[in-house]
Scaffold this active site. Sequence first.
Site, short mmCIF file in Angstrom:
data_model
loop_
_atom_site.label_atom_id
_atom_site.label_comp_id
_atom_site.label_asym_id
_atom_site.label_seq_id
_atom_site.Cartn_x
_atom_site.Cartn_y
_atom_site.Cartn_z
N HIS A 1 8.55 -49.47 -88.35
CA HIS A 1 7.03 -48.94 -88.03
C HIS A 1 6.82 -49.69 -89.33
O HIS A 1 6.73 -48.19 -90.17
CB HIS A 1 6.97 -47.72 -88.13
N CYS B 1 8.98 -52.33 -82.88
CA CYS B 1 9.43 -51.11 -82.20
C CYS B 1 9.67 -51.73 -80.65
O CYS B 1 10.81 -52.22 -80.62
CB CYS B 1 9.20 -50.07 -82.75
N GLU C 1 3.87 -50.50 -89.35
CA GLU C 1 2.33 -49.50 -89.43
C GLU C 1 2.71 -48.64 -89.39
O GLU C 1 1.25 -47.63 -90.20
CB GLU C 1 2.18 -50.28 -87.98
#
Length: 268
Positions: free
Chosen positions: A211, A121, A213
């Site tokens: 993202h 990001c 994660e």
Amino acid sequence: MGGENGDAAVAPAAGEKEEGKEKGRRKFAVLLCADDSEYVRKAYGGYFKVFVGLLGEEGEAWQVYRAAHGELPTAAEADGYDGFVITGSCNDAHGDDPWIEGLVAFLRTLDAKKKKVLGVCFGHQILSRALGGTTGRAKKGWDIGVTCIHPSHTIIKSQASLHIPSHLPVIEFHRDEVWQLPPQAEVLAWSEKTGIEMFRYGNHIMGIQGHPEYDKGILLHLIDRLLQRNLIQTCHAEAAKASIGMRQPDREAWKRLCKGFLKGDLLW
């Protein structure tokens, strides 16, 4: 400035950094570009643990540097790491905050050293800036929710062993984007809203706009924060939440891709 030892399971105990290095322990650093919210601290132990949960493996040493507070490794300390991960941020990658300019200079040092660097990001955007690209507000506005991106033939064919699908869902949460790639960089994925979802620079730098994660809990928390601050309208929040029910991010495919890049020898 020195970093803080994380207390994740794969991180070394206090005072073990040199001993771990002598034993051949692989070392990675997370450059944290945002402060943890109270929710993320309580539910996940902080974003550092979120990234280690995705990328870490037993026997590795992971350390966190709070880049948003000006904390970065020295050039000499950087030599001791096998790879770096740059996180998301509330700040703009095209901003002129002192810590952002310091991070840009440090990333150019890592590029010169040919260190493996994975940017997510804001990390994706700041890497582009550091290497000569440009970033700014996304031309199509906020992208929030589960988005299906389209990896290029470069990834699908050259990394066949990773089994990366041609349609790859990921959680998105951004209103900035890479406008123009650095010279000699290559687009690795795109989506309907964002033309540069991923890029590579040589074999040592890779940026991801989404993202990998994040999970559903983090996304819902962030949507609610935007609503409370009147940064998005209720209809946008409802659409983002609805996207979660339509598809799930392919976390395992992202884990294979990110680990393969950061720890392997992917040749494009």
